[in-house]
Scaffold this motif. Structure first.
Motif, PDB file in Angstrom:
ATOM      1  N   UNK A   8       0.841  -1.207   0.000  1.00  0.00           N
ATOM      2  CA  UNK A   8       0.000   0.000   0.000  1.00  0.00           C
ATOM      3  C   UNK A   8       0.872   1.251   0.000  1.00  0.00           C
ATOM      4  N   UNK A   9       1.918   1.236   0.831  1.00  0.00           N
ATOM      5  CA  UNK A   9       2.799   2.414   0.874  1.00  0.00           C
ATOM      6  C   UNK A   9       3.455   2.653  -0.486  1.00  0.00           C
ATOM      7  N   UNK A  10       3.842   1.586  -1.141  1.00  0.00           N
ATOM      8  CA  UNK A  10       4.513   1.711  -2.443  1.00  0.00           C
ATOM      9  C   UNK A  10       3.579   2.315  -3.498  1.00  0.00           C
ATOM     10  N   UNK A  11       2.291   2.019  -3.378  1.00  0.00           N
ATOM     11  CA  UNK A  11       1.342   2.427  -4.416  1.00  0.00           C
ATOM     12  C   UNK A  11       0.379   3.539  -3.982  1.00  0.00           C
ATOM     13  N   UNK A  12       0.577   4.056  -2.772  1.00  0.00           N
ATOM     14  CA  UNK A  12      -0.439   4.961  -2.216  1.00  0.00           C
ATOM     15  C   UNK A  12      -0.550   6.282  -2.973  1.00  0.00           C
ATOM     16  N   UNK A  13      -1.785   6.745  -3.116  1.00  0.00           N
ATOM     17  CA  UNK A  13      -2.025   8.088  -3.648  1.00  0.00           C
ATOM     18  C   UNK A  13      -1.457   9.109  -2.671  1.00  0.00           C
ATOM     19  N   UNK A  14      -0.949  10.174  -3.209  1.00  0.00           N
ATOM     20  CA  UNK A  14      -0.383  11.250  -2.387  1.00  0.00           C
ATOM     21  C   UNK A  14      -0.541  12.570  -3.126  1.00  0.00           C
ATOM     22  N   UNK A  15      -0.059  13.627  -2.536  1.00  0.00           N
ATOM     23  CA  UNK A  15      -0.146  14.925  -3.198  1.00  0.00           C
ATOM     24  C   UNK A  15       0.507  14.837  -4.584  1.00  0.00           C
ATOM     25  N   UNK A  16      -0.247  15.249  -5.597  1.00  0.00           N
ATOM     26  CA  UNK A  16       0.274  15.184  -6.959  1.00  0.00           C
ATOM     27  C   UNK A  16      -0.181  13.962  -7.734  1.00  0.00           C
ATOM     28  N   UNK A  17      -0.801  12.986  -7.046  1.00  0.00           N
ATOM     29  CA  UNK A  17      -1.318  11.806  -7.747  1.00  0.00           C
ATOM     30  C   UNK A  17      -2.545  12.173  -8.566  1.00  0.00           C
ATOM     31  N   UNK A  18      -2.563  11.702  -9.813  1.00  0.00           N
ATOM     32  CA  UNK A  18      -3.781  11.835 -10.621  1.00  0.00           C
ATOM     33  C   UNK A  18      -4.756  10.779 -10.122  1.00  0.00           C
ATOM     34  N   UNK A  19      -5.828  11.231  -9.510  1.00  0.00           N
ATOM     35  CA  UNK A  19      -6.753  10.282  -8.883  1.00  0.00           C
ATOM     36  C   UNK A  19      -7.466   9.454  -9.939  1.00  0.00           C
ATOM     37  N   UNK A  20      -7.961   8.307  -9.505  1.00  0.00           N
ATOM     38  CA  UNK A  20      -8.653   7.404 -10.423  1.00  0.00           C
ATOM     39  C   UNK A  20      -9.947   8.011 -10.940  1.00  0.00           C
ATOM     40  N   UNK A  21     -10.489   9.025 -10.237  1.00  0.00           N
ATOM     41  CA  UNK A  21     -11.769   9.616 -10.673  1.00  0.00           C
ATOM     42  C   UNK A  21     -11.598  10.963 -11.360  1.00  0.00           C
ATOM     43  N   UNK A  22     -10.350  11.413 -11.576  1.00  0.00           N
ATOM     44  CA  UNK A  22     -10.170  12.593 -12.425  1.00  0.00           C
ATOM     45  C   UNK A  22      -9.226  13.653 -11.916  1.00  0.00           C
ATOM     46  N   UNK A  23      -9.528  14.312 -10.788  1.00  0.00           N
ATOM     47  CA  UNK A  23      -8.673  15.416 -10.348  1.00  0.00           C
ATOM     48  C   UNK A  23      -7.335  14.925  -9.785  1.00  0.00           C
ATOM     49  N   UNK A  24      -6.384  15.831  -9.716  1.00  0.00           N
ATOM     50  CA  UNK A  24      -5.104  15.540  -9.066  1.00  0.00           C
ATOM     51  C   UNK A  24      -5.238  15.884  -7.578  1.00  0.00           C
ATOM     52  N   UNK A  25      -4.800  14.963  -6.728  1.00  0.00           N
ATOM     53  CA  UNK A  25      -4.913  15.206  -5.287  1.00  0.00           C
ATOM     54  C   UNK A  25      -3.992  16.337  -4.855  1.00  0.00           C
ATOM     55  N   UNK A  26      -4.487  17.170  -3.925  1.00  0.00           N
ATOM     56  CA  UNK A  26      -3.562  18.071  -3.231  1.00  0.00           C
ATOM     57  C   UNK A  26      -3.221  17.447  -1.880  1.00  0.00           C
ATOM     58  N   UNK A  27      -3.370  18.175  -0.783  1.00  0.00           N
ATOM     59  CA  UNK A  27      -2.958  17.619   0.518  1.00  0.00           C
ATOM     60  C   UNK A  27      -3.903  16.499   0.942  1.00  0.00           C
ATOM     61  N   UNK A  28      -3.413  15.281   1.061  1.00  0.00           N
ATOM     62  CA  UNK A  28      -4.220  14.167   1.552  1.00  0.00           C
ATOM     63  C   UNK A  28      -3.421  13.386   2.586  1.00  0.00           C
ATOM     64  N   UNK A  29      -4.128  12.586   3.379  1.00  0.00           N
ATOM     65  CA  UNK A  29      -3.475  11.969   4.528  1.00  0.00           C
ATOM     66  C   UNK A  29      -3.269  10.476   4.440  1.00  0.00           C
TER      67      UNK A  29
END
Lengths: 746, 81
Positions: A395-416
């Motif tokens: 999970x850590x290797x593949x986790x979404x983080x700031x800058x990830x293009x989310x699977x539903x469209x937008x790019x994530x900003x600050x996430x936890x």
């Protein structure tokens, strides 16, 4: 909208575990719930429900019931108005059927009488002639092109021709080249999953008291998550002007999304209008199960590719959800949430809503997400097992983080998400030893959260106390958290603030208590309303001191000169200023109205240890820990309560809860004896770890916390069961009979 | 010109384009002009859409400013439980 999001703040009130304001009323029975209201001359309502899952109504003969002494009104679907909005017409047709009954328990007619027993007898005397139609209750059967049509002509433009008539809408999300990215995988796993419809299981059944006069003016008291929504829907269904229908929300004995619509309120109003007397209508538990909305049942295919070092190369899912006998949007959220926790080069989800002869779905905590995440997280876990990889490291290797293009469209900003995963990795639970027949499961979860339309009035009373008026029923401790934020901003003790919930004619429109929005959006509006009142108070003090308004600041609950240059004045407290309000311009209040955005998405990680009895197939939860990003926990007790409550509801969904339909299309377990929710003796202490990654969209950094916690448990438990038994279960719930059968076949 | 990302099933009604360009300075203009250019999008717009600007989701706010420097994504209208 911008706030002082970057500023570190030393909170005085927020973050403390203060006494809840509703506690004494609730434990002493003083609190008024939906069924506690009564009125002089009140009648008792009762609803006649269909015994068939699908039938045409040929005729309804109410003559015998009408002639029964004590019967004052009878209504059918044809007594209701014709709303313009299609979604509200569906709600109307769900409240009282017109041409067809669409599920076992669908309301057909209703009676108001002078006693409950007379109403019951009158219902028995109503004669309905039905033409039985073929029915379908399974989502996969309903998905077939040759399935019986639950309703005709409900497919929209997104549905391909030649599809099942029960498919009402199709969604597709994702990015990247699936073919290329699957080709990079060392292993691809494809699995199909099914999950049962589950009910929100709130303890308080739907209940209301309605009074509607011949002049079109009405009063409605009811248990709901949104009195304004009730007003809107009932006004349209009854053909009333919204201003003439006042709706007051009672205390609420649980909602979890299930009280974001109406089932009986328009019926009670119609009966009252016809009888000219108030009508009380309360659902029985059986009616709640048969005819209020559970969540969707689902059937999901997942395909995921992974390299042997644990990098996910691509993911794809097809989701078929059934929200019962009407069009339903929930599958779109499942389709968006399924892969939200992952940073993927290629991902695609395809969602279909499918009608079945089941009750109309209503939201349930993070609607649509738990089952989608269950399917995806199960396959990720299987791939981890295949390559003998630590599931948390993957999970850590593949986790979404700031800058990830989310699977539903937008790019994530600050996430936890990374922070919650790191917290789980460092927690003693993750490395604790396990015994025989025991397994540990892990899952990530995600929910969007939102803000929405919100009004708050904040009144400074002449004795120096503060009244906050807001418009969202308190289903999770919001009165405490709103009072705390008002106290924090004003610099007064928490005990000096009282927050009350307004009726629809007392305060401007507020969206429903859903979407984990209240602490975020109402909190934001409360803070701004407090700032509005502070500005007014500082202005009055400036006049008293004969200095510029800008030369007065608010600090620690007092107005003070901004600097020695402004003059030498004794600070004036809120109470000092309030006491002379009559002389300085009249009442002091602050207001704020907003359609709040910037709620900030939320992630959680759940760890679960189980022990499986291989002989009986029963699963015991041994240890459970929830890690979740709250942005800022205003009242940590309540935040932990939300995290624990979501986990427990998810445990029920994973292990035992399900709507069971017979071949005859009738619900077989419409009661808590046969529909088994977890009870305290089934559960260990649910441990919680709150992370605080501030949400830049809120002045204190708050994120919603009410929904994310129900998303991970399904997969966390199923993964734990797999690691305890070696058997990968692909259908929920993991009831003892189902698990025992799978163990025997393994 | 603002580049607007569409979700998959919405792109079917924009000549199959996953990204469309539109001259707009706020959410309302974006909806109006996309609806004019691609009338097949209108039914979904009437049912409701949300807008994500640089990762922040806006459900209804017509006057949300957008520019060619923003990441602009249309997503379905958000609700919850």
């Amino acid at each position: 909208m911008t706030f002082q999001s970057g500023a570190k703040r030393d909170f005085q009130v927020v973050g403390k575990r203060l006494v809840r304001p509703d506690g004494i009323d609730k434990v002493t029975g003083k609190a008024l719930y939906g069924a506690d209201f009564s009125a002089p001359g009140m009648l008792f309502g009762r609803v006649l429900r269909s015994p068939h899952p699908h039938a045409r109504i040929v005729s309804i003969d109410v003559s015998a019931a009408e002639s029964l002494e004590g019967v004052k009104a009878i209504v059918t679907g044809w007594d209701l108005a014709e709303p313009e909005d299609e979604a509200i017409r569906d709600i109307r047709d769900n409240c009282l059927a017109r041409d067809k009954v669409l599920y076992d328990g669908h309301a057909v007619a209703a009676v108001a009488a002078t006693s409950k027993s007379i109403a019951k007898e009158a219902i028995r005397l109503i004669k309905v002639e039905y033409e039985i139609l073929p029915h379908v209750t399974d989502v996969d059967v309903a998905f077939r092109p040759d399935a019986p049509a639950v309703q005709e002509g409900r497919s929209d433009e997104t549905v391909p021709e030649e599809s099942s008539p029960n498919i009402t809408r199709r969604f597709e999300f994702g990015h990247g080249n699936l073919e290329d990215c699957f080709a990079k995988a060392d292993k691809i796993v494809e699995r199909s999953f099914k999950t049962a419809a589950t009910h929100q299981g709130y303890i308080e059944p739907h209940a209301c008291l309605a009074s509607l006069g011949s002049d079109g003016r009405g009063e409605l008291w009811c248990c709901t998550q949104g009195q304004y929504l009730v007003r809107t829907v009932c006004s349209e269904i009854l053909g009333l002007e919204a201003s003439q229908l006042r709706v007051t929300a009672s205390e609420i004995g649980g909602g979890f999304g299930g009280k974001t619509t109406v089932f009986i309120e328009p019926v009670a109003l119609a009966l009252s209008g016809k009888a000219g007397r108030p009508v009380k209508l309360v659902m029985s538990r059986e009616e709640v199960f048969r005819a209020s909305g559970p969540t969707c049942s689902s059937s999901i295919d997942v395909k995921i590719g992974m390299t042997k070092d644990g990098r996910i190369t691509a993911g794809e899912a097809v989701l078929r959800y059934s929200g019962g006998a009407f069009p339903c949007e929930t599958v779109q959220f499942g389709s968006q949430a399924a892969f939200a926790a992952y940073d993927l080069d290629a991902v695609k989800t395809h969602g279909f809503n499918v009608m079945t002869n089941r009750p109309k779905e209503v939201a349930y905590r993070a609607p649509g997400a738990p089952m989608a995440v269950y399917a995806v997280e199960s396959v990720v876990d299987e791939l981890c097992q295949e390559f003998d990889l630590d599931p948390l490291e993957v999970r850590l290797k593949n986790a979404a983080r700031k800058g990830t293009l989310s699977a539903y469209g937008p790019t994530f900003n600050e996430i936890g998400l990374m922070a919650t995963l790191e917290a789980a990795k460092a927690h003693p639970h993750y490395s604790a030893p396990l015994g025989p027949n025991q397994g540990r499961g892990l899952s990530c979860g995600f929910w969007f959260n939102f803000g929405g339309n919100t009004c708050v009035s904040l009144n400074i009373n002449s004795d120096g106390t503060v009244g906050v008026v807001e418009g969202n029923p308190d289903i999770g401790g919001s009165r405490a958290s709103i009072s705390m934020m008002a106290a924090e901003e004003l610099g007064v003790p928490y005990e000096k603030v009282r927050t009350v919930i307004a009726d629809t004619n007392t305060l401007g429109y507020n969206d429903t208590t859903d979407g984990s929005r209240v602490t975020f959006a109402v909190g934001l509006a409360t803070i701004e309303a407090a700032r509005d009142a502070i500005k007014e108070m500082c202005g009055r003090v400036a006049k008293l001191w004969g200095i510029d308004e800008e030369a007065v600041i608010w600090e620690n609950g007092c107005a003070k000169p901004a600097s020695s240059n402004a003059g030498d004045f004794e600070p004036m407290s809120l109470a000092d200023i309030a006491a002379i309000a009559d002389n300085t311009g009249g009442p002091i209040a602050g207001h704020y109205e907003v359609n709040a955005d910037g709620a900030g998405v939320s992630f959680g990680v759940h760890l679960c240890d189980v022990e499986v009895d291989r002989e009986t197939g029963s699963t015991q939860i041994l240890r459970y820990t929830v890690f979740q990003d709250a942005g800022k926990a205003v009242h940590p007790d309540y935040v932990e309560g939300q995290m624990q409550g979501g986990a427990v509801q998810g445990i029920g969904w994973a292990l035992n809860e399900e709507y069971i339909y017979g071949e005859d299309g009738k619900l077989q377990n419409a009661g808590f004896l046969d529909y088994r929710v977890p009870v305290a003796s089934d559960l260990p202490q649910i441990d919680t770890v709150i992370l605080e990654i501030p949400n830049p969209g809120h002045p204190y950094g708050v994120r919603g916390v009410g929904e994310t916690s129900i998303v991970p448990p399904l997969a966390a438990i199923s993964n734990a069961v797999c690691r305890a038994t070696g058997v990968r279960m692909t259908e929920l719930p993991l009831s003892p009979a189902r698990l025992q059968k799978a163990l025997q076949e393994a | 010109m603002v580049r607007v990302k569409l979700w998959g099933s919405l792109s079917d009604f924009a000549d199959g384009k996953e990204v469309v360009e539109v001259e707009a300075s706020n959410f309302k203009q974006l909806l109006d002009r996309l609806g004019e250019t691609y009338p097949g999008l209108k039914p979904q717009f009437e049912r409701g859409v949300s807008l994500a600007v640089d990762g922040t989701i806006y459900r209804e706010a017509w006057f949300t400013p957008i520019s060619d420097e923003n990441e602009v994504v249309l997503i379905p209208y958000m609700t919850g439980g």
